[in-house]
Design a protein around this motif. Structure first.
Motif, PDB file in Angstrom:
ATOM      1  N   ASN A   1      45.153  35.284   2.777  1.00 52.96           N
ATOM      2  CA  ASN A   1      46.266  36.009   3.242  1.00 52.96           C
ATOM      3  C   ASN A   1      44.922  37.205   3.269  1.00 52.96           C
ATOM      4  N   LYS A   2      44.171  37.860   3.407  1.00 45.21           N
ATOM      5  CA  LYS A   2      43.274  38.358   4.001  1.00 45.21           C
ATOM      6  C   LYS A   2      42.273  38.641   4.808  1.00 45.21           C
TER       7      LYS A   2
ATOM      8  N   GLU B   1      40.137  46.752  11.871  1.00 41.59           N
ATOM      9  CA  GLU B   1      41.161  46.961  11.614  1.00 41.59           C
ATOM     10  C   GLU B   1      42.006  46.235  12.682  1.00 41.59           C
TER      11      GLU B   1
ATOM     12  N   PRO C   1      47.781  40.871   5.635  1.00 43.34           N
ATOM     13  CA  PRO C   1      48.194  42.102   5.051  1.00 43.34           C
ATOM     14  C   PRO C   1      47.009  43.233   5.223  1.00 43.34           C
ATOM     15  N   LYS C   2      45.873  42.919   4.524  1.00 39.94           N
ATOM     16  CA  LYS C   2      44.978  44.003   3.884  1.00 39.94           C
ATOM     17  C   LYS C   2      42.950  43.481   4.249  1.00 39.94           C
TER      18      LYS C   2
ATOM     19  N   THR D   1      39.968  48.206  -6.038  1.00 36.24           N
ATOM     20  CA  THR D   1      41.266  47.227  -7.267  1.00 36.24           C
ATOM     21  C   THR D   1      40.851  46.799  -8.609  1.00 36.24           C
TER      22      THR D   1
ATOM     23  N   GLU E   1      40.151  47.282  -1.189  1.00 33.39           N
ATOM     24  CA  GLU E   1      41.024  46.527  -0.867  1.00 33.39           C
ATOM     25  C   GLU E   1      41.750  47.717   0.313  1.00 33.39           C
ATOM     26  N   LYS E   2      41.939  47.857   1.520  1.00 29.18           N
ATOM     27  CA  LYS E   2      42.573  48.611   2.536  1.00 29.18           C
ATOM     28  C   LYS E   2      44.099  48.102   2.957  1.00 29.18           C
ATOM     29  N   ILE E   3      45.037  47.665   2.838  1.00 28.04           N
ATOM     30  CA  ILE E   3      46.372  47.475   3.217  1.00 28.04           C
ATOM     31  C   ILE E   3      46.483  48.259   3.762  1.00 28.04           C
TER      32      ILE E   3
END
Length: 168
Positions: A78-79, A105, A114-115, A139, A165-167
């Motif tokens: 998920n990341k 990225e 997503p991140k 975070t 984190e970076k969204i």
């Protein structure tokens, strides 16, 4: 040029990563951990295991057939976990790290995640500030600093990681 590292790159990667994080050569750059830790940052066996794991990608930045930068990208479902962002100490502040972050990225977008998350030693204020300038946020989460057999802490302060984190 930024491409995906292979098993043939392990010796060069091991030398680069250890030279940038630990020991006297690392003190030429601003990302050194030599004032915090002694020992190797990574071994050939650890790098082999990382590259052989299909969830991992190591991007390498090559110039004149020499690897001068790298970054680990691990698909955690998920990341995307970003680790060991490395630039040769003599070439830090030349934009290579920024280019590797950009490619991370691109990679996370290609995976549809997503991140990007990462951990930074909490007392590395200048490094945390650099990541914040590049869109990462603290975070609030903290993780204990794991020591391997080769690590020795050389400061009288417990170490921990902050999770950033970076969204995307």
């Amino acid at each position: 040029m930024i491409t995906i590292a292979t098993l043939e790159d392990i010796i060069s990667l091991e030398k680069l990563i250890n030279s940038a994080y630990r020991g006297e050569t690392s003190k030429k750059g601003w990302t050194t951990e030599a004032n915090l830790l002694e020992g190797k940052r990574i071994t050939v066996d650890e790098l082999t295991e990382i590259i052989e794991n299909k969830k991992n990608t190591i991007l390498k930045y090559t110039k004149n057939n020499q690897i001068i930068g790298s970054v680990l990208l691990a698909n955690e479902g998920n990341k995307l976990y970003l680790g060991m962002l490395t630039v040769s100490p003599e070439l830090q502040n030349s934009g290579i790290g920024k280019q590797l972050l950009h490619e991370a990225e691109v990679h996370v977008l290609a995976l549809g995640l997503p991140k990007i998350v990462m951990t930074v030693i909490s007392i590395r204020e200048e490094l945390i500030a650099w990541y914040k300038r590049h869109g990462f946020e603290d975070t609030g989460a903290r993780e204990p600093f794991p020591l391997n057999d080769a690590d020795t802490i050389i400061i009288n302060q417990p170490l921990e990681f902050i999770v950033m984190e970076k969204i995307i």
